[in-house]
Design a protein around this motif. Sequence first.
Motif, PDB file in Angstrom:
ATOM      1  N   THR A 346       0.862  -1.179   0.000  1.00  0.00           N
ATOM      2  CA  THR A 346       0.000   0.000   0.000  1.00  0.00           C
ATOM      3  C   THR A 346       0.904   1.238   0.000  1.00  0.00           C
ATOM      4  O   THR A 346       2.104   1.142   0.301  1.00  0.00           O
ATOM      5  CB  THR A 346      -0.902   0.043   1.257  1.00  0.00           C
ATOM      6  OG1 THR A 346      -0.032  -0.019   2.402  1.00  0.00           O
ATOM      7  CG2 THR A 346      -1.885  -1.116   1.289  1.00  0.00           C
ATOM      8  N   ILE A 347       0.297   2.389  -0.332  1.00  0.00           N
ATOM      9  CA  ILE A 347       1.082   3.621  -0.330  1.00  0.00           C
ATOM     10  C   ILE A 347       1.177   4.113   1.110  1.00  0.00           C
ATOM     11  O   ILE A 347       0.149   4.251   1.786  1.00  0.00           O
ATOM     12  CB  ILE A 347       0.408   4.674  -1.234  1.00  0.00           C
ATOM     13  CG1 ILE A 347       0.373   4.153  -2.675  1.00  0.00           C
ATOM     14  CG2 ILE A 347       1.127   6.023  -1.147  1.00  0.00           C
ATOM     15  CD1 ILE A 347      -0.480   4.942  -3.623  1.00  0.00           C
ATOM     16  N   GLU A 348       2.386   4.345   1.584  1.00  0.00           N
ATOM     17  CA  GLU A 348       2.525   4.816   2.972  1.00  0.00           C
ATOM     18  C   GLU A 348       3.622   5.891   3.044  1.00  0.00           C
ATOM     19  O   GLU A 348       4.605   5.841   2.295  1.00  0.00           O
ATOM     20  CB  GLU A 348       2.810   3.639   3.922  1.00  0.00           C
ATOM     21  CG  GLU A 348       4.249   3.420   4.156  1.00  0.00           C
ATOM     22  CD  GLU A 348       4.586   2.318   5.154  1.00  0.00           C
ATOM     23  OE1 GLU A 348       3.710   1.753   5.829  1.00  0.00           O
ATOM     24  OE2 GLU A 348       5.780   2.026   5.234  1.00  0.00           O
ATOM     25  N   ARG A 396       4.319   6.962 -10.280  1.00  0.00           N
ATOM     26  CA  ARG A 396       4.316   5.554  -9.872  1.00  0.00           C
ATOM     27  C   ARG A 396       3.892   4.634 -11.023  1.00  0.00           C
ATOM     28  O   ARG A 396       4.034   3.434 -10.944  1.00  0.00           O
ATOM     29  CB  ARG A 396       3.339   5.358  -8.694  1.00  0.00           C
ATOM     30  CG  ARG A 396       3.697   6.167  -7.480  1.00  0.00           C
ATOM     31  CD  ARG A 396       2.895   5.711  -6.272  1.00  0.00           C
ATOM     32  NE  ARG A 396       1.585   6.337  -6.221  1.00  0.00           N
ATOM     33  CZ  ARG A 396       1.307   7.426  -5.516  1.00  0.00           C
ATOM     34  NH1 ARG A 396       2.243   8.026  -4.827  1.00  0.00           N
ATOM     35  NH2 ARG A 396       0.096   7.918  -5.496  1.00  0.00           N
ATOM     36  N   PHE A 397       3.348   5.251 -12.077  1.00  0.00           N
ATOM     37  CA  PHE A 397       2.753   4.473 -13.175  1.00  0.00           C
ATOM     38  C   PHE A 397       3.816   3.825 -14.065  1.00  0.00           C
ATOM     39  O   PHE A 397       4.770   4.483 -14.468  1.00  0.00           O
ATOM     40  CB  PHE A 397       1.871   5.421 -14.020  1.00  0.00           C
ATOM     41  CG  PHE A 397       1.349   4.805 -15.291  1.00  0.00           C
ATOM     42  CD1 PHE A 397       0.451   3.744 -15.251  1.00  0.00           C
ATOM     43  CD2 PHE A 397       1.758   5.294 -16.533  1.00  0.00           C
ATOM     44  CE1 PHE A 397      -0.028   3.187 -16.433  1.00  0.00           C
ATOM     45  CE2 PHE A 397       1.275   4.739 -17.709  1.00  0.00           C
ATOM     46  CZ  PHE A 397       0.376   3.686 -17.657  1.00  0.00           C
ATOM     47  N   PRO A 411      -2.677   5.404 -14.114  1.00  0.00           N
ATOM     48  CA  PRO A 411      -2.042   6.709 -14.391  1.00  0.00           C
ATOM     49  C   PRO A 411      -2.326   7.761 -13.315  1.00  0.00           C
ATOM     50  O   PRO A 411      -1.592   8.741 -13.195  1.00  0.00           O
ATOM     51  CB  PRO A 411      -2.641   7.119 -15.740  1.00  0.00           C
ATOM     52  CG  PRO A 411      -3.030   5.839 -16.384  1.00  0.00           C
ATOM     53  CD  PRO A 411      -3.465   4.941 -15.273  1.00  0.00           C
ATOM     54  N   GLU A 412      -3.389   7.543 -12.523  1.00  0.00           N
ATOM     55  CA  GLU A 412      -3.678   8.502 -11.440  1.00  0.00           C
ATOM     56  C   GLU A 412      -2.830   8.205 -10.212  1.00  0.00           C
ATOM     57  O   GLU A 412      -2.865   8.953  -9.230  1.00  0.00           O
ATOM     58  CB  GLU A 412      -5.162   8.446 -11.039  1.00  0.00           C
ATOM     59  CG  GLU A 412      -6.113   9.143 -12.020  1.00  0.00           C
ATOM     60  CD  GLU A 412      -6.257   8.363 -13.318  1.00  0.00           C
ATOM     61  OE1 GLU A 412      -6.440   7.131 -13.242  1.00  0.00           O
ATOM     62  OE2 GLU A 412      -6.154   8.968 -14.399  1.00  0.00           O
ATOM     63  N   GLY A 413      -2.106   7.099 -10.215  1.00  0.00           N
ATOM     64  CA  GLY A 413      -1.209   6.801  -9.098  1.00  0.00           C
ATOM     65  C   GLY A 413      -1.793   5.846  -8.082  1.00  0.00           C
ATOM     66  O   GLY A 413      -1.202   5.600  -7.029  1.00  0.00           O
TER      67      GLY A 413
END
Length: 476
Positions: A346-348, A396-397, A411-413
């Motif tokens: 996950t993004i942290e 990040r894409f 594409p939105e990350g």
Amino acid sequence: MTNLNYQEKIPNNVDLSTDLSLQRALEHWQPKFKNWWTEMGPEGFQASDVYLRTATSVDADGWATYGKVKMPEYRWGIFLNDKVEDRKIHFGDNIGKPVWQQVPGDYRSILRRLIVTQGDTEPASVEQQRELGKTCPSLFDLRNLFQVNVEEGRHLWAMVYLLHAYFGRDGREEAEALLERNSGDVDNPRILGTFNEPITDWVSFFMFTYFTDRDGKYQLKSLAESSFDPLARTCQFMLTEEAHHMQVGETGITRMIQRTLDVMNELKSDSIDAIRNAGAIDLQTIQRYINFWFSSSLDLFGSEISSNSATAFANGLKGRPDEMRYEDHSEKNSTFTFDGLSLENTIETQTIPMRNAMNEITRRAYVTDCEVGLKRWNRLIKKSGYNIELKLPSTRFRRNIGIWAGVDVNPEGKIISKNEYENKLGSWLPSEIDKEFINSLMVQVTEVNKTAGWIAAPNRGINNMDTGYEYVNLKK
Ligand code: BYC
């Protein structure tokens, strides 16, 4: 200001004639470079006269001298910015000590690796672009392509000079290898990913010069800060040439969008089919090319968390672009906080030592610079009355290097399922149908004052010449 010595076989401002063994070594490499240029450089056109700029001195007046030249006769040479007396190391652990005029033993292999990596990209781009002359949209664009190509060739010379002059035998071997690796070669490819991607159409060429040459700008800016003074001075001069390459990309994309908008206005429609039938490129396709080249170029900065970049910064080998704009040039105890990836995918928010974040800091400066063009293009679209916005995808894409490599991100990350990613990736990137369509537009236009139908004519010529000037005299 140092004038270049044009009497010698290799034009230079480094007093090459006073170092006979270096001169001999470089004169030995020169015919190999010329062979490489003939075999791997622009296909055809070698006998044509091209309106090129050549450096005749490194000061503001003399670095760009214009005239018609046959490409194989271009005066590739070695030019360094003038030395700043008493220059001191200005970042890392050795601040205040004199910069190095020779390679310190401890840093030899890391410096050589940086120089080889940089050097490898230059001929790679010439190889990638070698077929494009066959489908040039105008003589003006053909000339710009060749200007970019000869200068990338000169940038290779710049790195080869450093390898020969400062790295002895292994430097000479690396210089040979720079002509042996080839873009896209299955057995012996170029070092960095983007430089093995084919560039077979002009949309990709303009994207490459906008996005990938801009990576070049930021990497060169970082190396221009180096405490190894010959490397810093070499890169400072390369940056003056690099600016034109990015301008080719920016104006190329602008003209492409302008043509699309003109067609949309003529048709009074934003239907993709109608735009394509009229021979222009719909903005959705342009977006997919942006997604491809931007994401590929982001990998060229290396990983978000990098001990290599920390070492290079601590030792004063590679700084941040425009290092003097930062307050702390040591960054020994400072930290960098960013959105990273947790063990649970996950993004942290994570905090790492600042020095380990140097690649990411450089990448962020690059992204901000990329956004300038996007803003300009969106203004153009809005002025024409359309509600379409071009966007840079998230950093990040579609990454292949760094913490996001192999992570399924849209594409939105946002992290999405593998299934969704695999199903949708094709719609975010140029499809086979897109590529076929783009290829169908790629027809060579070489009549004076004519431009292909998919791109607007240029609105400014080169060096105050008319846009309709015969920039390349083709040999029939
Ligand atoms: N593809 O710590 P990491 C230009 C490797 S463009 C493949 O994350 P580091 C131009 C890396 O080598 C500018 N491999 O990265 C533009 C390392 O390998 P090792 C070119 C990659 O080392 C248009 C490992 O992954 N300039 O001028 O901090 C036309 C982990 O490395 C890639 C330069 O390259 C990749 N994309 O930084 C013409 C400047 N990325 O050591 C010209 C010099 C990373 O584990 N180079 N790796 O075997 C550098 O500063 C650094 O080498 C990099 C990577 C920025 C490339």
